[in-house]
Structures are given as structure tokens and as C-alpha cells.
Design an enzyme around this catalytic site. Structure first.
Site, PDB file in Angstrom:
ATOM      1  N   ASP A 174       0.873  -1.167   0.000  1.00 26.07           N
ATOM      2  CA  ASP A 174       0.000   0.000   0.000  1.00 26.07           C
ATOM      3  C   ASP A 174       0.927   1.238   0.000  1.00 26.07           C
ATOM      4  OD1 ASP A 174      -2.223   1.768   0.635  1.00 26.07           O
ATOM      5  OD2 ASP A 174      -1.519   1.704   2.710  1.00 26.07           O
ATOM      6  N   ASP A 210      -0.009   5.168   1.086  1.00 26.28           N
ATOM      7  CA  ASP A 210      -0.180   6.104   2.218  1.00 26.28           C
ATOM      8  C   ASP A 210      -0.203   5.363   3.555  1.00 26.28           C
ATOM      9  OD1 ASP A 210      -1.160   9.039   1.167  1.00 26.28           O
ATOM     10  OD2 ASP A 210      -1.643   7.440  -0.238  1.00 26.28           O
ATOM     11  N   ASP A 260      -1.941  -0.462   5.781  1.00 21.60           N
ATOM     12  CA  ASP A 260      -2.294   0.113   7.087  1.00 21.60           C
ATOM     13  C   ASP A 260      -3.768   0.386   7.288  1.00 21.60           C
ATOM     14  OD1 ASP A 260      -2.392   2.299   5.236  1.00 21.60           O
ATOM     15  OD2 ASP A 260      -2.375   3.648   6.964  1.00 21.60           O
TER      16      ASP A 260
HETATM   17 MG   LIG Z   1      -2.818   3.252   3.430  1.00 20.96          MG
END
Ligand SMILES: [Mg+2]
Length: 379
Positions: free
Chosen positions: A124, A126, A316
Site C-alpha cells: 500500500d 499512504d 495500514d
Molecule cells: Mg494506506
């Protein structure tokens, strides 16, 4: 148009938005929140106590939906130091850590599990490769992280899987040898440069939601207009999906902003909403997500039903859970959640923040280099 005209236009547009909200609120028995959004306090001054009373009474579906979105965003907020699990479950934190140990501490075990299998890396962007910053346009990764991701791609097929539009996440990462799955996997393209050669895959991108493009652009324009009264609100066009960022919005105004999003989305039943870290995301109702993107990429790489593959997915956010679920279902690889706090997750391991992600990836590069060298010595 003079500046004065611009100001008059903005004031008119804000008043229209406020009136629409007031009409919506007075027509629907909604909002169960104990926390009254700031803008509704303003409305109360204009329309009397009826609105606030309605909020206190609550019980409507719309308000409950807005509150659920906000609760979900708060639970995902990186600024919170406390667990997102209920206080009564705090005693289970240590057990959560046992069930989701650090991927760095468990590095040897992960490598043992991958023995004789092709490791494929899914990342991923960000909050995983870059920190979550106030301005989403400035979510740059460090030079060190970029160098590590470049090295990772030398040894393993590597894909970036992001909610951002593909061209935007490419501008952040700037590595032509990677696969990119933008818009939560709704826009996938292979490397434009192969390892060791300038020739890469020039095939057209895979875009399963292309028919939604006009609708997404239409909703983007409406959301830009409807949210400009909420200070700090930012709407990002991710091509096949939209993000309404709450990062720079005072928490007191989160309810007002979420309500605006709900009002717009009510008019578009073919779009759905998901919550993330200080962001509400709007996307087509097609059954496509980061998990489907992971499966598509594995298929593209020739590992559709293979037992000889070991995908490592690091993310996240809630949208990454779809990919963690796919790994659980396949009984393959390692799902790694980036989080400092206990969260409900389908991931098997955790890393605290992007700097730990960098350490883990670097260790993977060093291990691979070491095993390549020892292999050569044996030959
Ligand atoms: Mg993310």
C-alpha cells in the site's frame, strides 16, 4: 469576474448548502450523535432549537450512518494512541500482540514459510511507504524508502496497491519497474520498464470500472461545491473513486462534512462509501477491491492456483483488509498490518510505521542477496 463577485458567489453557495442541510435535517428524523457538529450549531442559530432537539432525539437511519462513518474514521485515526478496541477488551491487547506479532521479530519464521516459493511483494502507499501527512498532495516517501523499494523490485515482483489514482501514486514512487494498482485496484498496469532492460509491458491498463468514469467525475464536481463550506475539507479525484479527506478538518466539523457526503451519495445508488484513516472514500458498487486486485496480479504473474507462491502484502488501512482476507483464504503468504494500536484485522503480523516497513523490506533484500551469493558459492 471581480473578486467581489467571487465572494458573493461563495457566500450564496454556502447559504444554499446550509439551507439544503437544514431542509434535509427537518425532513428526516436523524443524527443520534451526542456531539453536535459545529455547522449545525450555526444552523440552530438560524432555524431555532428544533434542529438540535431533533439531533438529541436521534434515531434516524441517516444520522446513524454518518455517526458510524465518523466512529470508524476515529478508530482508524493515526493520531490516537489508544487501542480502537473497547476499553473492556484492553486486557486482550497483549493477546492481540501475541496473535499479530512484529514481522521484524518473526522475520526468520516468515522466510522459513516462504522456502522454495516465489515471494511477491504488495505494498500500500499512504501510511505504509509514506507517513500520513496533513496535505495528501505532500505524502512523499523518503529517499531511503525509495531506494529500498527499488532494491526489493530487483529481487521480487513488486506491486503498489493504492486508493490513489495510478498516475498520482506513480509520481510519488517513480519506479517504472513496479506494477501499479491505483483506485483500489480498479486501474492496474504492469511495469513499463523490465529489470535490466528498458523494454517493459506496454499493454493497456486493466480497468474494470471504466463505465463509471463519467459518474465519478460528476460526483467529484458536486462534492467540491458542497464541501467547500467546511474548512480544511479536501476532495481528491482518484479517477475511479473519490476521497474526501478529513485530515485538516476540525473534529467538531466531521459530522457536518460526513453529512454533506451522505446527502450527495443518496442520489447515486450505484456508488458506495468506505471509511479509512481520516478519509471517506466513494467508489462504484462493483465487486472489486484490493483483494481482487491482488488475485488479478497473482493470475497475471502465472500463480492463479499455484502452491509455489508466497505473497507478502503490507498495508495500514481498512481497505487493505480485503487483501489480508484473500491471503487467509488461500492459506498463503503473509499479511502485515502497519499500526501502532490494536485493531481488528485479518493480517497475521504487524509493523509499527513506515520506518519499520523500510527495515523489514531492507532485511528481505539483504536476505535475498545473501541467499543468492551462498547459492553461487555452492555452484
Ligand atoms: Mg494506506
Amino acid at each position: 469576474m471581480t473578486n467581489q463577485n467571487l465572494v458573493v458567489h461563495d457566500v450564496k453557495s454556502c447559504i444554499n448548502t446550509i439551507v439544503e442541510m437544514a431542509v434535509s435535517i427537518s425532513n428526516l428524523p436523524m443524527l443520534t450523535s451526542t456531539e453536535v457538529p459545529e455547522s449545525l450549531v450555526v444552523l440552530d442559530g438560524i432555524f431555532g432549537k428544533k434542529i438540535l432537539k431533533r439531533i438529541d432525539d436521534g434515531g434516524g437511519k441517516g444520522g446513524a450512518k454518518v455517526n458510524a462513518w465518523i466512529d470508524s474514521m476515529r478508530a482508524s485515526s493515526p493520531t490516537r494512541t489508544k487501542s480502537s478496541l473497547p476499553v473492556s477488551q484492553d486486557q486482550h491487547l497483549s493477546s492481540w500482540a501475541i496473535h499479530h506479532p512484529s514481522a521484524i521479530n518473526m522475520f526468520d519464521q516468515i522466510i522459513n514459510k516462504s522456502k522454495d516459493k516465489q515471494i511477491i511483494i504488495f505494498l500500500d502507499y499512504d501510511g505504509t511507504l509514506s507517513p500520513i501527512v496533513a496535505d495528501p498532495d505532500k505524502a512523499f516517501m523518503t529517499k531511503k524508502m525509495r531506494a529500498t523499494v527499488k532494491d526489493i523490485a530487483k529481487h521480487f515482483p513488486t506491486a503498489i496497491v493504492s486508493g490513489r489514482r495510478r498516475d498520482k501514486v506513480y509520481k510519488f514512487v517513480r519506479l517504472a519497474e513496479l506494477y501499479y494498482a491505483g483506485s483500489h485496484g480498479m486501474d492496474i498496469k504492469g511495469p513499463t520498464k523490465s529489470q535490466g532492460s528498458k523494454k517493459g509491458n506496454q499493454a493497456a491498463p486493466f480497468q474494470p470500472a471504466s463505465q463509471f468514469l463519467p459518474m465519478i467525475n460528476e460526483v467529484y464536481k458536486i462534492l467540491l461545491e458542497k464541501t467547500k463550506c467546511v474548512e480544511g475539507a479536501k476532495v481528491e479525484n482518484n479517477k475511479f473513486c473519490l476521497s474526501v479527506h478529513f485530515r485538516c478538518v476540525d473534529e467538531k466539523s466531521w459530522g457536518a462534512l460526513a453529512e454533506q457526503v451522505r446527502l450527495v451519495l443518496n442520489q447515486y445508488p450505484k456508488l458506495k462509501l468506505t471509511e479509512g484513516r481520516k478519509v471517506l472514500e466513494i467508489r462504484p458498487t462493483i465487486k472489486w477491491d484490493k483483494g481482487k486486485a491482488l488475485e488479478f496480479l497473482l493470475r497475471s504473474l502465472g500463480f492463479a492456483n499455484s502452491k509455489d507462491v508466497f505473497p507478502i502484502y503490507i498495508g495500514d488501512d481498512r481497505t487493505d483488509e480485503d487483501a489480508f482476507k484473500v491471503l487467509r483464504r488461500r492459506g498463503q503468504g503473509a499479511g502485515i498490518l502497519v499500526s501502532k494500536v490494536a485493531k481488528e484485522t485479518e493480517a497475521s503480523y504487524t509493523l509499527q510505521d513506515p520506518s519499520e516497513v523500510e527495515q523489514f523490506l531492507r532485511r528481505l533484500v539483504d536476505w535475498k542477496r545473501g541467499s543468492n551469493e551462498s547459492g553461487r558459492r555452492v555452484e
